[in-house]
Design an enzyme around this catalytic site. Structure first.
Site, PDB file in Angstrom:
ATOM      1  N   ASN A 124       2.412   1.498   4.109  1.00 24.08           N
ATOM      2  CA  ASN A 124       2.872   0.231   4.984  1.00 24.08           C
ATOM      3  C   ASN A 124       2.526   0.249   6.418  1.00 24.08           C
ATOM      4  OD1 ASN A 124       5.622  -2.022   5.525  1.00 24.08           O
ATOM      5  ND2 ASN A 124       3.518  -2.575   5.111  1.00 24.08           N
ATOM      6  N   CYS A 161       0.996  -1.127  -0.133  1.00 21.08           N
ATOM      7  CA  CYS A 161       0.158   0.089  -0.007  1.00 21.08           C
ATOM      8  C   CYS A 161       0.962   1.296   0.073  1.00 21.08           C
ATOM      9  CB  CYS A 161      -0.787   0.083   1.297  1.00 21.08           C
ATOM     10  SG  CYS A 161      -0.205   0.218   2.697  1.00 21.08           S
ATOM     11  N   CYS A 180      -1.157   0.517   7.467  1.00 24.13           N
ATOM     12  CA  CYS A 180      -2.679   0.362   7.547  1.00 24.13           C
ATOM     13  C   CYS A 180      -2.928  -0.637   6.719  1.00 24.13           C
ATOM     14  CB  CYS A 180      -3.555   1.486   7.466  1.00 24.13           C
ATOM     15  SG  CYS A 180      -3.344   3.030   8.020  1.00 24.13           S
ATOM     16  N   ARG A 181      -3.180  -0.706   5.510  1.00 22.01           N
ATOM     17  CA  ARG A 181      -3.701  -1.700   4.425  1.00 22.01           C
ATOM     18  C   ARG A 181      -2.898  -2.971   4.464  1.00 22.01           C
ATOM     19  NH1 ARG A 181      -5.085   1.850  -0.260  1.00 22.01           N
ATOM     20  NH2 ARG A 181      -3.326   2.730   0.375  1.00 22.01           N
ATOM     21  N   SER A 182      -1.530  -2.545   4.113  1.00 19.29           N
ATOM     22  CA  SER A 182      -0.896  -3.944   3.727  1.00 19.29           C
ATOM     23  C   SER A 182      -0.202  -4.718   5.068  1.00 19.29           C
ATOM     24  CB  SER A 182       0.544  -3.440   2.843  1.00 19.29           C
ATOM     25  OG  SER A 182       1.323  -2.539   3.388  1.00 19.29           O
ATOM     26  N   ASP A 203      -7.977   3.321   1.610  1.00 18.92           N
ATOM     27  CA  ASP A 203      -7.018   3.895   2.686  1.00 18.92           C
ATOM     28  C   ASP A 203      -7.931   4.423   3.986  1.00 18.92           C
ATOM     29  OD1 ASP A 203      -5.044   4.869   4.536  1.00 18.92           O
ATOM     30  OD2 ASP A 203      -4.009   5.741   2.783  1.00 18.92           O
TER      31      ASP A 203
END
Length: 161
Positions: free
Chosen positions: A21, A18, A23-25, A131
């Site tokens: 690096n 993301c 939150c999402r990934s 995000d």
């Protein structure tokens, strides 16, 4: 994108990407690591930007994930490197902008490894993992919903390959 060069039977390592690096990934890494334990894969995450390098995942992402039973132990932010395209068999981006950014840094001949993670989702229409950084707790829960669905779909595809 050229997906035809990718053989799911040969996937031994997956990188989730993301923007930062945090939150999402890392959420995708934590979820997929737990769900795919039986597959003996190398799993990591990274960001397009290195501004959060060496930081732990966002506390809201961790809180949401831990509440669902996922571990964020040993996950720290890092920036995507050219070497990642050699080291990982599949590079899964959280959104289309991440795909574009990855394509700019991918060594020639290795762009085929980059895909959208939600291409593997089976129960959602969304194409991108949004995000949640500037939103509230519901955004982090929604990210987990999407990541869990895509993880389940990818695992099914890897097993049946």
């Amino acid at each position: 994108m050229t997906y035809n060069m990718l053989n799911l039977k040969e996937i031994k390592s997956i990188l989730f990407v993301c923007m930062g690096n945090i939150c999402r990934s890392p959420s995708a890494e934590a979820v997929f690591r737990q769900k795919s334990q039986a597959l003996s894969l190398i799993i990591d995450s990274a960001g397009i930007l290195g501004s959060h390098a060496r930081e732990k995942p966002d506390h809201r992402a961790q809180k949401a994930g831990i509440a669902r039973g996922y571990s964020f132990d040993k996950i720290k932010a890092r920036k995507v490197t050219e070497q990642d395209f050699e080291n990982f068999d599949l590079i899964l981006a959280m959104d289309k902008k991440n795909v574009q950014d990855l394509m700019k840094v991918a060594p020639e001949g290795l762009q085929y490894k980059v895909q959208l993670f939600l291409d593997y989702a089976e129960n959602v229409e969304d194409q991108e993992v949004p995000d949640p950084y500037y939103g509230g707790a519901k955004g982090f829960q929604f990210v987990l919903d999407l990541v869990e669905d895509a993880s389940d779909g990818l695992i099914k595809r890897l097993i049946s390959a």
